[in-house]
Design an enzyme around this catalytic site. Structure first.
Site, PDB file in Angstrom:
ATOM      1  N   SER A 228      -6.004   2.633   4.729  1.00 23.36           N
ATOM      2  CA  SER A 228      -5.487   2.057   3.475  1.00 23.36           C
ATOM      3  C   SER A 228      -6.506   1.550   2.792  1.00 23.36           C
ATOM      4  O   SER A 228      -6.488   0.286   2.174  1.00 23.36           O
ATOM      5  CB  SER A 228      -4.274   1.091   3.999  1.00 23.36           C
TER       6      SER A 228
ATOM      7  N   LYS B 268      -0.115   3.360  -2.806  1.00 22.06           N
ATOM      8  CA  LYS B 268      -0.903   4.661  -2.604  1.00 22.06           C
ATOM      9  C   LYS B 268      -0.455   5.954  -2.613  1.00 22.06           C
ATOM     10  O   LYS B 268      -1.316   7.023  -2.891  1.00 22.06           O
ATOM     11  CB  LYS B 268      -1.803   4.378  -1.550  1.00 22.06           C
TER      12      LYS B 268
ATOM     13  N   SER C 126       0.948  -1.227  -0.002  1.00 25.59           N
ATOM     14  CA  SER C 126      -0.190  -0.028   0.058  1.00 25.59           C
ATOM     15  C   SER C 126       0.739   1.221   0.007  1.00 25.59           C
ATOM     16  O   SER C 126       0.231   2.318  -0.227  1.00 25.59           O
ATOM     17  CB  SER C 126      -0.942  -0.040   1.264  1.00 25.59           C
TER      18      SER C 126
END
Length: 416
Positions: free
Chosen positions: A166, A111, A108
């Site tokens: 997340s 991101k 993640s």
């Protein structure tokens, strides 16, 4: 986020492949399973890695150039990450690194690139009603903030869901607003190219494991550094807790529920305390990536960026522990080490400065001659690696723009 294989479409994979830089992986990035007789072999970094940011950025192993009186860098028993890098967030000077261009699964932390790509497109007060199709095709086991179809959310709500929880559901909703997942993946790859993040191949917008999806500690630091130039990005990544919209009550009013950031250096945990001066940015965890973390912290006027990817030591919160050790060392050593490389700027900035992202300079001799002798105009770092003298090309640091950041630690981190 703990996930398995991606269920992304072949269309997205093909679109990303068209824009992706050539991969430099030499052999498997992860250990092969044991056969019952022999233990699995530890993965090794490729023999050839990118030299973006300087020659030593492409050399395997730990790179550090201490001056007299510099504190000792923690040893391999304490820093077990397959790849890590610590740098000055404003000047871009790399204080130390280990395999910073090793292409590994990012989880993640990808991101950050998603946010840097999409966040400028929508005002934070814009509202959006979620459609059922927006939440389709998320990978099994995805981390979620709890977005519900047919309910309306502000862009501000959605970004809190991305950074605090997340939430892949928040990512997919924002991607739907941005023209869809495939279009967003294409734009992310274009943004990575503009940032000179040549190790990154985007397949999913949320970092969910997918064949061929890789980034590097170096590139993740570039994404964080670029994103931190955006005030909204700084707000979201430094927010510890917030209230998130839930379903409507019988009286027609919208319920809310509390969410907390999963960045343990920001909020702490049962076995780790918040890091003093931490101000973001993003953590991740998947089956392929292990634990990954990029953080920014401030002490006095100095702001440092750290990225740790996949610690070999599989203890609880290990990526955060190793990031904290690197930050402690970095704050103590920042004026007592020669930089071993630099975080390059975007292509437009490097071109305007007459720079060469690969070597960190266009003409090393000219850069040396341009220096004023004070250390602020040019520098060179020397290191012995494998018995050979490795000379990092001199960089006219004054030519390349500093990226000043405001006082990060005074920002509010609890939102209502």
């Amino acid at each position: 986020m703990r996930t398995g294989r991606s269920v992304r479409t072949a269309t997205a994979v093909a679109a990303a492949a068209l824009l992706a830089p050539p991969l430099l992986l030499a052999g498997p990035a992860y250990a092969a399973p044991a056969d019952g007789k022999n233990p699995p072999k530890a993965p090794v970094p490729p023999a050839k890695m990118s030299q973006t940011g300087g020659d030593r950025m492409g050399v395997a192993g730990v790179q550090v150039q201490p001056k007299a009186g510099a504190p000792e860098l923690p040893g391999p028993a304490e820093l077990t990450g397959r790849s890590w890098i610590i740098s000055d967030a404003e000047s871009g000077k790399v204080l130390a690194s280990k395999n910073p261009h090793w292409q590994l699964a990012p989880a993640s932390t990808l991101k950050m690139l998603f946010a840097d790509t999409v966040m400028p497109k929508f005002p934070k007060d814009q509202k959006y009603k979620v459609k059922p199709a927006d939440l389709a095709d998320m990978g099994d086991g995805s981390s979620l903030v709890g977005i519900k179809e047919n309910l309306t959310y502000t862009v501000h709500d959605l970004w809190l869901g991305v950074f605090l929880r997340s939430g892949n559901d928040a990512v997919h909703t924002l991607a739907a607003m941005n023209g869809g997942v495939d279009a967003t993946v294409t734009q992310m790859q274009q943004r990575a190219k503009e940032l000179n993040a040549t190790d990154t191949h985007v397949v999913t917008p949320d970092g969910y494991d997918a064949p061929g999806q890789v980034s590097s500690a170096y590139d993740l630091s570039l994404f964080a550094r670029a994103g931190l130039q955006n005030a909204d990005f700084r707000e979201y990544c430094s927010t510890a807790t917030a209230q998130f919209p839930g379903e409507e009550a019988k009286d027609g009013k919208r319920k809310t529920f509390g969410i907390q950031n999963t960045n343990r250096l920001l909020v702490g945990d049962r076995d780790i305390k918040p890091y003093p001066g931490i101000a973001g940015v993003k953590n991740g965890s998947t089956t392929n990536a292990g634990s990954t973390f990029t953080g920014v912290a401030q002490r006095g006027d100095r702001k440092l960026l750290v990225t740790v990817m996949n610690p070999e030591k599989k203890e609880h919160n290990e990526a955060y522990r190793e990031a904290a050790k690197l930050l402690d060392w970095g704050f103590a050593a920042a004026d007592k080490v020669e930089p071993v490389g630099r975080l390059v700027g975007p292509r437009s900035e490097e071109d305007a400065a007459g720079g060469d992202a690969k070597n960190g300079h266009k003409n090393s001799q000219a850069a040396l001659e341009a220096g004023d002798g004070s250390g602020g105009g040019a520098w060179t770092a020397l290191g012995i690696t494998g018995g050979a003298l490795v000379v990092l090309g001199a960089v006219a640091l004054g030519v390349h723009r500093r990226w000043p950041l405001p006082d990060l630690v005074r920002g509010r981190r609890n939102r209502k």
